[in-house]
Motif scaffolding. Sequence first.
Motif, PDB file in Angstrom:
ATOM      1  N   UNK A  19       0.825  -1.210   0.000  1.00 35.40           N
ATOM      2  CA  UNK A  19       0.000   0.000   0.000  1.00 35.40           C
ATOM      3  C   UNK A  19       0.860   1.262   0.000  1.00 35.40           C
ATOM      4  N   UNK A  20       2.018   1.198   0.631  1.00 39.86           N
ATOM      5  CA  UNK A  20       2.914   2.354   0.695  1.00 39.86           C
ATOM      6  C   UNK A  20       3.371   2.760  -0.706  1.00 39.86           C
ATOM      7  N   UNK A  21       3.763   1.786  -1.513  1.00 43.19           N
ATOM      8  CA  UNK A  21       4.200   2.086  -2.883  1.00 43.19           C
ATOM      9  C   UNK A  21       3.035   2.591  -3.720  1.00 43.19           C
ATOM     10  N   UNK A  22       1.870   2.026  -3.503  1.00 48.75           N
ATOM     11  CA  UNK A  22       0.704   2.463  -4.261  1.00 48.75           C
ATOM     12  C   UNK A  22       0.356   3.919  -3.955  1.00 48.75           C
ATOM     13  N   UNK A  23       0.459   4.328  -2.715  1.00 47.43           N
ATOM     14  CA  UNK A  23       0.132   5.707  -2.349  1.00 47.43           C
ATOM     15  C   UNK A  23       1.064   6.711  -3.023  1.00 47.43           C
ATOM     16  N   UNK A  24       2.270   6.289  -3.342  1.00 50.40           N
ATOM     17  CA  UNK A  24       3.207   7.185  -4.024  1.00 50.40           C
ATOM     18  C   UNK A  24       2.773   7.475  -5.458  1.00 50.40           C
ATOM     19  N   UNK A  25       1.908   6.634  -6.022  1.00 47.75           N
ATOM     20  CA  UNK A  25       1.405   6.889  -7.372  1.00 47.75           C
ATOM     21  C   UNK A  25       0.387   8.032  -7.363  1.00 47.75           C
ATOM     22  N   UNK A  26      -0.203   8.301  -6.226  1.00 42.94           N
ATOM     23  CA  UNK A  26      -1.117   9.437  -6.106  1.00 42.94           C
ATOM     24  C   UNK A  26      -0.281  10.699  -5.940  1.00 42.94           C
ATOM     25  N   UNK A  27      -0.698  11.766  -6.559  1.00 37.03           N
ATOM     26  CA  UNK A  27      -0.001  13.039  -6.405  1.00 37.03           C
ATOM     27  C   UNK A  27      -0.572  13.757  -5.194  1.00 37.03           C
ATOM     28  N   UNK A  28       0.245  14.031  -4.215  1.00 36.72           N
ATOM     29  CA  UNK A  28      -0.129  14.750  -2.992  1.00 36.72           C
ATOM     30  C   UNK A  28      -1.627  14.716  -2.676  1.00 36.72           C
ATOM     31  N   UNK A  29      -1.983  13.840  -1.794  1.00 31.13           N
ATOM     32  CA  UNK A  29      -3.381  13.632  -1.416  1.00 31.13           C
ATOM     33  C   UNK A  29      -3.789  14.738  -0.453  1.00 31.13           C
ATOM     34  N   UNK A  30      -4.662  15.640  -0.940  1.00 26.08           N
ATOM     35  CA  UNK A  30      -5.050  16.790  -0.127  1.00 26.08           C
ATOM     36  C   UNK A  30      -6.553  16.889   0.079  1.00 26.08           C
ATOM     37  N   UNK A  31      -7.322  16.069  -0.631  1.00 20.13           N
ATOM     38  CA  UNK A  31      -8.768  16.132  -0.450  1.00 20.13           C
ATOM     39  C   UNK A  31      -9.380  14.755  -0.686  1.00 20.13           C
ATOM     40  N   UNK A  32     -10.584  14.598  -0.163  1.00 12.40           N
ATOM     41  CA  UNK A  32     -11.291  13.337  -0.304  1.00 12.40           C
ATOM     42  C   UNK A  32     -12.778  13.612  -0.179  1.00 12.40           C
ATOM     43  N   UNK A  33     -13.560  12.901  -0.952  1.00 16.92           N
ATOM     44  CA  UNK A  33     -15.002  13.049  -0.896  1.00 16.92           C
ATOM     45  C   UNK A  33     -15.526  12.559   0.449  1.00 16.92           C
ATOM     46  N   UNK A  34     -16.371  13.377   1.077  1.00 20.53           N
ATOM     47  CA  UNK A  34     -16.912  13.028   2.382  1.00 20.53           C
ATOM     48  C   UNK A  34     -17.772  11.768   2.317  1.00 20.53           C
ATOM     49  N   UNK A  35     -18.349  11.477   1.183  1.00 21.09           N
ATOM     50  CA  UNK A  35     -19.213  10.294   1.047  1.00 21.09           C
ATOM     51  C   UNK A  35     -18.443   8.995   1.260  1.00 21.09           C
ATOM     52  N   UNK A  36     -17.145   9.012   0.994  1.00 19.92           N
ATOM     53  CA  UNK A  36     -16.340   7.793   1.168  1.00 19.92           C
ATOM     54  C   UNK A  36     -16.312   7.331   2.628  1.00 19.92           C
ATOM     55  N   UNK A  37     -16.228   8.270   3.551  1.00 25.40           N
ATOM     56  CA  UNK A  37     -16.069   7.896   4.964  1.00 25.40           C
ATOM     57  C   UNK A  37     -17.234   8.342   5.838  1.00 25.40           C
ATOM     58  N   UNK A  38     -18.344   8.728   5.236  1.00 27.85           N
ATOM     59  CA  UNK A  38     -19.503   9.183   6.001  1.00 27.85           C
ATOM     60  C   UNK A  38     -20.331   7.996   6.487  1.00 27.85           C
ATOM     61  N   UNK A  39     -19.783   7.291   7.442  1.00 27.78           N
ATOM     62  CA  UNK A  39     -20.447   6.144   8.032  1.00 27.78           C
ATOM     63  C   UNK A  39     -20.107   6.134   9.526  1.00 27.78           C
ATOM     64  N   UNK A  40     -21.114   5.962  10.353  1.00 30.00           N
ATOM     65  CA  UNK A  40     -20.888   6.015  11.804  1.00 30.00           C
ATOM     66  C   UNK A  40     -19.981   4.905  12.324  1.00 30.00           C
ATOM     67  N   UNK A  41     -19.786   3.854  11.569  1.00 27.08           N
ATOM     68  CA  UNK A  41     -18.879   2.795  12.040  1.00 27.08           C
ATOM     69  C   UNK A  41     -17.446   3.299  12.140  1.00 27.08           C
ATOM     70  N   UNK A  42     -17.126   4.375  11.417  1.00 27.57           N
ATOM     71  CA  UNK A  42     -15.777   4.932  11.481  1.00 27.57           C
ATOM     72  C   UNK A  42     -15.577   5.854  12.682  1.00 27.57           C
ATOM     73  N   UNK A  43     -16.594   5.990  13.513  1.00 31.02           N
ATOM     74  CA  UNK A  43     -16.413   6.707  14.770  1.00 31.02           C
ATOM     75  C   UNK A  43     -15.686   5.846  15.802  1.00 31.02           C
ATOM     76  N   UNK A  44     -15.651   4.537  15.562  1.00 30.29           N
ATOM     77  CA  UNK A  44     -14.962   3.612  16.460  1.00 30.29           C
ATOM     78  C   UNK A  44     -13.509   3.477  16.021  1.00 30.29           C
ATOM     79  N   UNK A  45     -12.573   3.603  16.939  1.00 32.47           N
ATOM     80  CA  UNK A  45     -11.156   3.589  16.570  1.00 32.47           C
ATOM     81  C   UNK A  45     -10.727   2.279  15.905  1.00 32.47           C
TER      82      UNK A  45
END
Length: 186
Positions: free
Chosen positions: A127-153
């Motif tokens: 995953x580390x190498x794959x993330x380098x293919x993305x150019x500076x990750x500075x934004x993300x759609x809120x719909x991707x993580x808008x789920x209450x299950x992600x309130x749990x660590x």
Amino acid sequence: LSNIYVVNYISEFDKYYIVNYREFGKSWKTLSKDDNDGSDSRNGSPTEEDWSDWEGSAPEIQCLVCSVVYSKFTAIKQHMRSQHRIDLDSLCNGMSYYKQVKLINYIRYLIMDSDCPFCDQSSLPDISKHLLTHMNITSMSHERFNDDRYLFPALDNDFMLCCLKDVLVEGEDVLVIPEDIPQPHT
């Protein structure tokens, strides 16, 4: 006559109440003197003010992608920018605290499953190498993580969640539930 009543009242009070909640064998008068000396009269340990010289280990903040840990939040953010091209400050810009928590946990959960949280690729061998293919990750759609299950660590004792700042976003409705306060009867 009133002084005798007060002394008797205090003796009765001492007999039935304070004895049950104070150290065995001491009267309330002795204990009030002990309380003023700066220690906890129940177990003799110093109070919170006396812990100011304590130097414990700094909490460790783990990177979202790899197992690197730092004790400073700014250092871990710099590591993620330079090593994984994730700009956490830009990602969290303008988000409330709970949205930031959802974002952090969303990224952690997907990376644990070897899935990219920023695109739809899954089962990545590195995953580390794959993330380098993305150019500076500075934004993300809120719909991707808008789920209450992600309130749990995703990570036990995730100190990164404690370092997040709450930002009140203009236009965002904040639900405030008042307590039921009994009205005085006049």
